[in-house]
Design a protein around this motif. Structure first.
Motif, PDB file in Angstrom:
ATOM      1  N   LEU A 227       0.787  -1.065   0.050  1.00  0.00           N
ATOM      2  CA  LEU A 227      -0.045   0.016  -0.008  1.00  0.00           C
ATOM      3  C   LEU A 227       0.868   1.288  -0.236  1.00  0.00           C
ATOM      4  N   MET A 228       2.109   1.344   0.666  1.00  0.00           N
ATOM      5  CA  MET A 228       2.803   2.241   0.690  1.00  0.00           C
ATOM      6  C   MET A 228       3.523   2.530  -0.437  1.00  0.00           C
ATOM      7  N   LEU A 229       3.875   1.697  -1.456  1.00  0.00           N
ATOM      8  CA  LEU A 229       4.532   1.668  -2.859  1.00  0.00           C
ATOM      9  C   LEU A 229       3.322   2.435  -3.664  1.00  0.00           C
ATOM     10  N   ALA A 230       2.041   1.797  -3.517  1.00  0.00           N
ATOM     11  CA  ALA A 230       0.943   2.289  -4.331  1.00  0.00           C
ATOM     12  C   ALA A 230       0.736   3.829  -4.127  1.00  0.00           C
ATOM     13  N   GLY A 231       0.623   3.960  -2.610  1.00  0.00           N
ATOM     14  CA  GLY A 231       0.675   5.662  -2.302  1.00  0.00           C
ATOM     15  C   GLY A 231       1.353   6.457  -2.888  1.00  0.00           C
ATOM     16  N   GLY A 350      14.708   2.266  -1.638  1.00  0.00           N
ATOM     17  CA  GLY A 350      15.048   2.063  -3.013  1.00  0.00           C
ATOM     18  C   GLY A 350      13.679   1.725  -3.736  1.00  0.00           C
ATOM     19  N   TRP A 351      12.925   0.908  -3.052  1.00  0.00           N
ATOM     20  CA  TRP A 351      11.662   0.609  -3.678  1.00  0.00           C
ATOM     21  C   TRP A 351      10.563   1.660  -3.712  1.00  0.00           C
ATOM     22  N   VAL A 352      10.602   2.488  -2.612  1.00  0.00           N
ATOM     23  CA  VAL A 352       9.670   3.759  -2.511  1.00  0.00           C
ATOM     24  C   VAL A 352      10.269   4.676  -3.685  1.00  0.00           C
ATOM     25  N   SER A 353      11.807   4.835  -4.123  1.00  0.00           N
ATOM     26  CA  SER A 353      12.219   5.772  -4.910  1.00  0.00           C
ATOM     27  C   SER A 353      11.642   5.038  -6.510  1.00  0.00           C
ATOM     28  N   ALA A 354      11.696   3.833  -6.562  1.00  0.00           N
ATOM     29  CA  ALA A 354      11.491   3.181  -7.811  1.00  0.00           C
ATOM     30  C   ALA A 354      10.030   3.275  -8.356  1.00  0.00           C
ATOM     31  N   ALA A 355       9.001   3.154  -7.175  1.00  0.00           N
ATOM     32  CA  ALA A 355       7.834   3.543  -7.393  1.00  0.00           C
ATOM     33  C   ALA A 355       7.527   4.991  -7.799  1.00  0.00           C
ATOM     34  N   SER A 392      -6.489   6.984  -0.659  1.00  0.00           N
ATOM     35  CA  SER A 392      -6.944   5.867   0.021  1.00  0.00           C
ATOM     36  C   SER A 392      -5.987   4.795   0.568  1.00  0.00           C
ATOM     37  N   ALA A 393      -4.851   4.863  -0.419  1.00  0.00           N
ATOM     38  CA  ALA A 393      -3.754   3.914   0.018  1.00  0.00           C
ATOM     39  C   ALA A 393      -3.329   4.369   1.426  1.00  0.00           C
ATOM     40  N   PHE A 394      -3.070   5.487   1.648  1.00  0.00           N
ATOM     41  CA  PHE A 394      -2.432   6.179   2.965  1.00  0.00           C
ATOM     42  C   PHE A 394      -3.420   5.681   4.132  1.00  0.00           C
ATOM     43  N   VAL A 395      -4.715   5.921   3.932  1.00  0.00           N
ATOM     44  CA  VAL A 395      -5.756   5.606   4.888  1.00  0.00           C
ATOM     45  C   VAL A 395      -5.901   4.143   5.132  1.00  0.00           C
ATOM     46  N   LEU A 396      -5.828   3.409   4.148  1.00  0.00           N
ATOM     47  CA  LEU A 396      -5.784   2.029   4.361  1.00  0.00           C
ATOM     48  C   LEU A 396      -4.547   1.403   5.291  1.00  0.00           C
ATOM     49  N   ILE A 397      -3.403   2.146   5.105  1.00  0.00           N
ATOM     50  CA  ILE A 397      -2.130   1.464   5.830  1.00  0.00           C
ATOM     51  C   ILE A 397      -2.475   1.992   7.435  1.00  0.00           C
TER      52      ILE A 397
END
Length: 441
Positions: A227-231, A350-355, A392-397
């Motif tokens: 969800l974090m990556l999606a947000g 790294g994954w956050v930056s990639a997303a 929505s992604a951050f609310v779900l987190i």
């Protein structure tokens, strides 16, 4: 800012390298793109397409860069990255043709994985700072002036120098200022590794504990991570879609010469949000901060779509959009720390930056395509809806966090266990061992 392992001068020095890094590698490009396109007899759209392709390549490298930061240290990679960025600028400046220029541009954006926010945040955390979240906030406050400084600075340089000579100046800045500062960070990183407490004794950072994510079970951790990556990916799309088109978008909406003034409000608003968070947001959960940021971004775009060409509405958009952007930059470093702790932090960044970088590469092209096929207002509403998906992604987190806490509560946990036992054999779930669980993703 009395962090034992990361002194005040290092925050200011690292902030300077971030201003130079973002200013030279990102914000200068729209200013120089028309001259580059004319020299190579290409359209500006083609030049921006080359930039998008380079950003996409950088997004693919980002997870690997994050793992290298965990393995050899972010300070080492930032030192090497500064030298590589300088070399890439030299290659761009000397490029005799289109192919060599695009190759050098690709190298330039690949080096950004090693010198921008992701690497800087990892360097702070790896230094063993007991107030890592606060240090990250201070860093983003300083670096928030990158666009405010480098848009006019690049224009001023280009008024007297060719774009090739401007890139030569940028090479000197990366080599002469950024590289020595990153080299100096190596000493702090080594000292921090000796001073940092063992994992069970890690002191809490400002606000919620950095290792709060250890209360989540393995399944919740995976869900929160995705969800974090999606947000962040969605918010990266929203930001890049409008930032790259900010000035021409204002003109298209009929705001005329006022459009440039409106665009300049973005940088100060971005800095203001970081300052307010630094002063008053110390105890605010980073999931809540991410939610506020997403609300500001979506609301700003919606106001612009609903009020254009009203000048006051456009001003309010620029302010809200800048506020949201400033907060998103902070939580991109602090939210992974709050959810999952310090171990494996570089890889997660790294994954956050990639997303973010992947969708940021697509955002300008997608928004231009939308505007070419629909009304500008309809394109803006589409971006606003995308912003709501990120919200929505951050609310779900936050909901996942609350569910994890209830599952670990000594009373509620027994109640939930009893309910499960009525439905079948109880499946015992081993407590999360900490951030190492994320390495299974």
């Amino acid at each position: 800012m009395r962090d034992r392992a990361f002194p005040v001068w290092a925050i200011w020095a690292l902030g300077l390298t971030q201003i130079i890094g973002y200013g030279t590698l990102y914000y200068s490009f729209p200013v120089l793109a028309p001259a580059i396109a004319r020299e190579f007899t290409l359209s500006e759209q083609w030049i921006f397409a080359a930039l998008s392709a380079s950003l996409l390549a950088g997004s693919l490298l980002a997870p690997t860069a994050g793992r290298w930061m965990d393995r050899v240290g972010a300070a080492w990679l930032m030192t090497i990255g500064s030298a590589a960025a300088a070399l890439a600028f030299v290659l761009c400046a000397l490029a005799p043709g289109r192919v060599t220029f695009v190759t050098a541009l690709l190298a330039m954006e690949l080096t950004s994985c090693f010198v921008l926010y992701g690497a800087a945040f990892a360097a702070i955390v790896q230094a063993g700072s007991p107030q890592a979240q606060r240090s990250i906030t201070h860093l983003t406050l300083i670096a928030g002036f990158a666009s405010t400084l480098f848009w006019p600075l690049t224009s001023a340089l280009h008024a007297h120098l060719s774009w090739r000579e401007v890139y030569g100046v940028f090479a000197a800045l990366n080599l002469g200022l950024c590289m020595p500062i990153h080299w100096a960070l190596l000493r702090i990183a080594r000292r921090g590794s000796r001073l940092a407490p063992s994992p069970p004794e890690v002191a809490p950072v400002a606000g919620p504990a950095a290792n709060e994510g250890s209360t989540l079970d393995a399944r919740s951790r995976r869900t929160a991570f995705l969800l974090m990556l999606a947000g962040f990916a969605i918010e990266g799309f929203v930001l890049s879609a409008l930032l790259m088109h900010m000035v021409p978008l204002m003109a298209t909406l009929g705001l005329g010469a006022a459009g440039l003034f409106i665009a300049t409000l973005f940088g100060p608003a971005q800095v203001a949000s970081r300052l307010v968070n630094m002063l008053f947001g110390g105890r605010l959960a980073q999931t809540h901060l991410a939610t506020i940021a997403a609300v500001l971004l979506a609301l700003g775009v919606a106001i612009l779509a609903a009020t254009a060409p009203w000048l006051a509405g456009a001003v309010l958009f620029a302010v809200l959009f800048g506020l949201g952007s400033g907060l998103i930059s902070i939580v991109s470093g602090t939210l992974p720390l709050e959810l999952f702790g310090r171990d494996g932090y570089g890889a997660r960044l790294g994954w956050v930056s990639a997303a973010r970088q992947f969708t940021s590469a697509l955002g300008p092209f997608a928004f231009a395509l939308l505007m070419s096929r629909t009304a500008v207002e309809a394109s803006l509403w589409s971006v606003a809806v995308a912003g709501l998906l990120g919200l929505s992604a951050f609310v779900l987190i936050d909901m996942v966090k609350q569910r994890g806490r209830r599952g670990r509560h000594p009373v509620l946990g027994n109640i939930i266990g009893t309910i499960r036992s009525d439905q079948g054999p109880r499946r015992h779930q081993a407590p999360s061992s900490g951030p190492h669980d994320m390495e299974k993703i």
